[in-house]
Design a protein around this motif. Sequence first.
Motif, mmCIF file in Angstrom:
data_model
loop_
_atom_site.group_PDB
_atom_site.id
_atom_site.type_symbol
_atom_site.label_atom_id
_atom_site.label_comp_id
_atom_site.label_asym_id
_atom_site.label_seq_id
_atom_site.Cartn_x
_atom_site.Cartn_y
_atom_site.Cartn_z
ATOM 1 N N TYR A 1 0.797 -0.755 -0.112
ATOM 2 C CA TYR A 1 0.249 0.201 -0.302
ATOM 3 C C TYR A 1 0.757 1.440 0.084
ATOM 4 O O TYR A 1 1.474 1.232 0.952
ATOM 5 C CB TYR A 1 -0.792 -0.159 1.247
ATOM 6 C CG TYR A 1 -1.410 1.185 1.479
ATOM 7 C CD1 TYR A 1 -3.272 0.839 0.408
ATOM 8 C CD2 TYR A 1 -1.390 1.886 2.510
ATOM 9 C CE1 TYR A 1 -3.854 2.372 0.163
ATOM 10 C CE2 TYR A 1 -2.452 3.424 2.488
ATOM 11 C CZ TYR A 1 -3.460 3.123 1.417
ATOM 12 O OH TYR A 1 -4.370 4.228 1.290
ATOM 13 N N THR B 1 -3.989 5.600 6.665
ATOM 14 C CA THR B 1 -3.074 4.783 5.797
ATOM 15 C C THR B 1 -3.517 3.506 7.238
ATOM 16 O O THR B 1 -3.621 2.433 6.896
ATOM 17 C CB THR B 1 -1.481 4.794 5.866
ATOM 18 O OG1 THR B 1 -1.388 5.882 5.083
ATOM 19 C CG2 THR B 1 -0.465 4.198 5.954
ATOM 20 N N LYS C 1 -6.544 1.860 6.517
ATOM 21 C CA LYS C 1 -6.141 0.721 5.524
ATOM 22 C C LYS C 1 -5.963 0.076 5.471
ATOM 23 O O LYS C 1 -5.993 -1.130 5.082
ATOM 24 C CB LYS C 1 -5.293 2.125 4.234
ATOM 25 C CG LYS C 1 -5.915 1.669 2.974
ATOM 26 C CD LYS C 1 -7.014 0.653 2.233
ATOM 27 C CE LYS C 1 -6.339 0.115 0.960
ATOM 28 N NZ LYS C 1 -8.337 -0.110 0.674
#
Length: 184
Positions: free
Chosen positions: A41, A174, A177
């Motif tokens: 990611y 983040t 996620k």
Amino acid sequence: MTTIRYAALLRGINVGGNRKVPMAALRDVLAGLGHGDVATYLQSGNAVFTDTTGADESTLAAALGDAIAEKFGFAVDCLVRDAAYLKAVADACPFPAASLQGKQLHVTYFSEPVGPERFAAIDQEAYLPEEFRLGDRALYLYVPDGLGRSKLGAALSSPRLYRGTIATSRNWNTVVKLVELTHD
């Protein structure tokens, strides 16, 4: 054997063109260590994977760090955290995350528990409305104007505060996620 989903958090890669670790190569390193369902990611050192070996997080992080050093020729501090931990950190956020922008909230993950004594010299009231709170191997940082302008963020970036531990930070987008990517 039980399959556990993890996130690997690499510290200080791909910043300013230094210590480059391409995400495709990071995926290859993780797969080469026998991990499955590998994905990355962003370009800032976030990867998710499954593991069936039963190794603990510290062992997984050390193996990843060794493999990165061998492949790229430089050491990278790595933290590995399981899905349950990542979700618990997100759920325990002491700030109203749902009403904030991702750039206003950050989490610094630590390799071990850190106590308030590390931060005793920081006069939190002097930095208001910016604030930080400690959690389980984590520090939550609220910066209403973003990290780039944060005086508290600058004070908290002092290497002496983290001596003897690995610390790496992620913004709230983040954090969320990584929880999503490590849960089915």
